[in-house]
Enzyme design. Structure first.
Site, mmCIF file in Angstrom:
data_model
loop_
_atom_site.group_PDB
_atom_site.id
_atom_site.type_symbol
_atom_site.label_atom_id
_atom_site.label_comp_id
_atom_site.label_asym_id
_atom_site.label_seq_id
_atom_site.Cartn_x
_atom_site.Cartn_y
_atom_site.Cartn_z
ATOM 1 N N GLU A 141 -65.884 -11.519 -27.655
ATOM 2 C CA GLU A 141 -64.528 -11.700 -28.165
ATOM 3 C C GLU A 141 -63.950 -10.340 -28.535
ATOM 4 O OE1 GLU A 141 -64.285 -14.671 -31.197
ATOM 5 O OE2 GLU A 141 -65.353 -16.166 -30.016
ATOM 6 N N HIS B 260 -54.144 -14.515 -36.855
ATOM 7 C CA HIS B 260 -54.705 -14.672 -35.518
ATOM 8 C C HIS B 260 -53.567 -14.546 -34.505
ATOM 9 C CE1 HIS B 260 -56.978 -16.182 -32.129
ATOM 10 N NE2 HIS B 260 -58.073 -16.157 -32.874
ATOM 11 N N ARG C 68 -57.920 -7.823 -33.917
ATOM 12 C CA ARG C 68 -56.924 -8.869 -34.130
ATOM 13 C C ARG C 68 -55.615 -8.349 -34.711
ATOM 14 N NH1 ARG C 68 -60.661 -13.811 -36.522
ATOM 15 N NH2 ARG C 68 -61.289 -14.641 -34.471
ATOM 16 N N HIS D 3 -54.568 -16.707 -40.626
ATOM 17 C CA HIS D 3 -55.872 -17.178 -40.158
ATOM 18 C C HIS D 3 -56.983 -17.018 -41.184
ATOM 19 C CE1 HIS D 3 -58.905 -18.269 -37.259
ATOM 20 N NE2 HIS D 3 -59.530 -17.107 -37.362
ATOM 21 N N ARG E 115 -60.860 -8.611 -40.169
ATOM 22 C CA ARG E 115 -62.151 -9.200 -39.825
ATOM 23 C C ARG E 115 -62.409 -9.155 -38.324
ATOM 24 N NH1 ARG E 115 -63.865 -14.123 -38.215
ATOM 25 N NH2 ARG E 115 -61.934 -15.267 -38.652
#
Length: 505
Positions: free
Chosen positions: A111, A225, A278, A333, A368
């Site tokens: 990811e 997100h 992100r 998120h 994160r």
């Protein structure tokens, strides 16, 4: 009621804390608002859980890089060094989670922000395949009791020591005295109008800890997100269409982002394109959406239905035309800040612990890394549960307690709904992906007024919706104050006294 260890919350962090405390011989009581697994953030987690491979330094480097070098190195080391053991012990050996495989090996995904494939997953619905067997295991385990559909109103304190909590159930309000208390209440998604969290993510743990005097840190670090389904710009969506998260794993398999003109824009923004951290992708999506009217995730170059059947079903349910791409927009998120804790989950208050999204461990810093939330909840939940058991076993003490007043008629459901709408509109507009000093000042003024209105009613009424609204207002004020006061990087701590003072300005 008394217990050795009180755990508030039933996501992966709360379950891990309960399991660890029970393994240490403690009597454990889990109190949760949830009535179904999907009421917890964990059940909504899609991507997976990152695990340490043969090169742990690379994992640690990815975490620090995603945080823009704001992550606490000691916390990162705790996460990385404990990841494999925690996953093998709890998820594989104890719960028997059947992660996806490729032949004889696990099918590890990649990811955004990860330098290699290291993510265990079950389709794109990993959370529910972890949480549901976890809850079933605890429900059958000696030494663990679970009370669901219950609201923790406030912490019970005595001279700076937390002695349990006040709990609202169908039978009324009563104190639960505990030798140690672990808060694992999840995030603050309900503070925003657009969020990937379930509705119950109202910042309860953060607010209750702040009211009790615990240190709260890094509340400005709210992660958005970049790819939540965007019904607002989807011509096929009807008025009742709701958003859902489109997992980062979809981009990890090759899907790309295109603006309203059909142009792929991420290669011009970051060298890792769609797999940039992100925060980078979320800002780029927000700007492209503002500039061209919409952004879509183009899945035409991957076998989307075969690779992500659960997501394909969600798209079908909403009439999304996959050939045209999935309309997406950034959504709140994950809270990277929260109740400041150490490497064992200990807060600044004696006998109070925190784990999961409501805790600020320092491992995420300002942003994160993907698929580290379940891992953090598992690692810190386990460590907090072990330490809470050692601190609280056989030491639940009843103290003088004044229950909240409930003397006025109940408010209609529409009251809280209308206030939450105002709250979400304010946070989306002024404390979202991009913020300005003037916007944050406006947010703070609006939030002060809203909190004052809520406080006036909460003084003489006791209900879940009203206390959730109070908690969401406090958490939102902490976000706005921290964002307004803090430098671009680093920590900023606030006490509840500062929030109260700001509300009374």
């Amino acid at each position: 009621m008394k217990t050795d260890v009180l755990v508030v919350g039933s996501g992966i962090a709360g379950c891990a804390a309960a399991l660890a405390a029970a393994r240490e011989g403690a009597d454990v009581l889990v109190v949760t608002k949830a009535t179904e697994p999907e009421d917890a953030n964990t059940d909504w987690a899609q991507g997976g859980i990152a695990v340490t491979q043969s090169a742990p330094d690379a994992f640690a480097d990815d975490i620090r890089r995603a945080s823009d070098d704001t992550a606490d190195p000691a916390a990162v080391d705790v996460l990385v060094s404990n990841a494999r053991e925690a996953v093998e012990d709890v998820l594989l050996d104890t719960l028997g989670v059947e992660f996806d495989t490729a032949g004889d090996d696990f099918d590890l995904a990649r990811e955004a922000g990860h330098s290699n494939r290291r993510i265990l997953h079950v389709d794109a619905s990993t959370g529910k395949y972890v949480l549901r067997p976890f809850l079933e295991h605890l429900s059958e385990r000696d030494g663990v009791r679970i009370i669901d559909d219950a609201t923790v109103l406030d912490l019970v304190t005595d001279e700076g020591t937390v002695r349990g909590a006040t709990v609202l159930t169908g039978d009324g309000v009563e104190p639960v005295f505990a030798g140690a208390t672990v808060l694992a209440t999840g995030g603050i998604g309900a503070c925003y109008g657009r969020s990937t969290n379930p509705p119950g993510a109202t910042g309860d743990g953060v607010a209750m800890a702040a009211l009790a005097g615990a240190t709260i840190s890094d509340m400005q670090y709210v992660q958005f997100h970049p790819t939540a389904y965007d019904p607002e710009t989807d011509p096929s969506a009807d008025d009742a269409a709701h958003s859902f998260l489109v997992s980062e794993a979809v981009r990890g398999e090759g899907a790309v982002l295109r603006d309203g003109d059909g142009r792929r824009f991420m290669p011009d923004v970051h060298e890792d394109a769609e797999l940039a951290p992100r925060d980078v992708v979320a800002r780029a999506v927000a700007r492209a959406r503002d500039r061209t009217g919409r952004v879509v995730l183009d899945v035409s170059d991957i076998d989307f239905r075969a690779e992500f059947p659960d997501l394909a079903d969600l798209c079908d349910d909403r009439g999304v035309e996959l050939d045209a791409g999935i309309p997406v927009a950034p959504s709140e998120h994950f809270l990277c800040g929260g109740i400041a804790v150490d490497e064992r989950g200990r807060s600044s208050l004696d006998r109070l612990f925190a784990a999961g999204e409501c805790a600020r461990t320092g491992v995420h810093g300002a942003n994160r890394l993907a698929s580290t939330s379940l891992l953090e909840g598992l690692v810190w939940g386990t460590r907090a549960g072990e330490t809470a058991a050692a601190r609280g076993r056989g030491d639940a003490t009843a103290v003088e307690h004044v229950p909240p007043r409930d003397s006025d008629p109940a408010l209609p459901d529409a009251f809280a709904d209308a206030k939450f709408d105002r709250l979400g509109e304010t946070m989306d507009e002024f404390a979202g992906v991009e913020r300005t000093p003037d916007g944050l000042e406006t947010a703070r003024a609006r939030l002060r007024r809203l909190k004052g209105e809520v406080d006036a009613y909460a003084r003489t009424r006791v209900s879940r919706s009203l206390y959730e609204l109070r908690n969401a207002c406090i958490s939102s004020l902490l976000v706005a104050r921290a964002a307004e006061s803090a430098p671009p990087a680093g920590c900023h701590s606030l006490s509840e006294s500062e929030v109260i003072a700001s509300a009374d300005d």
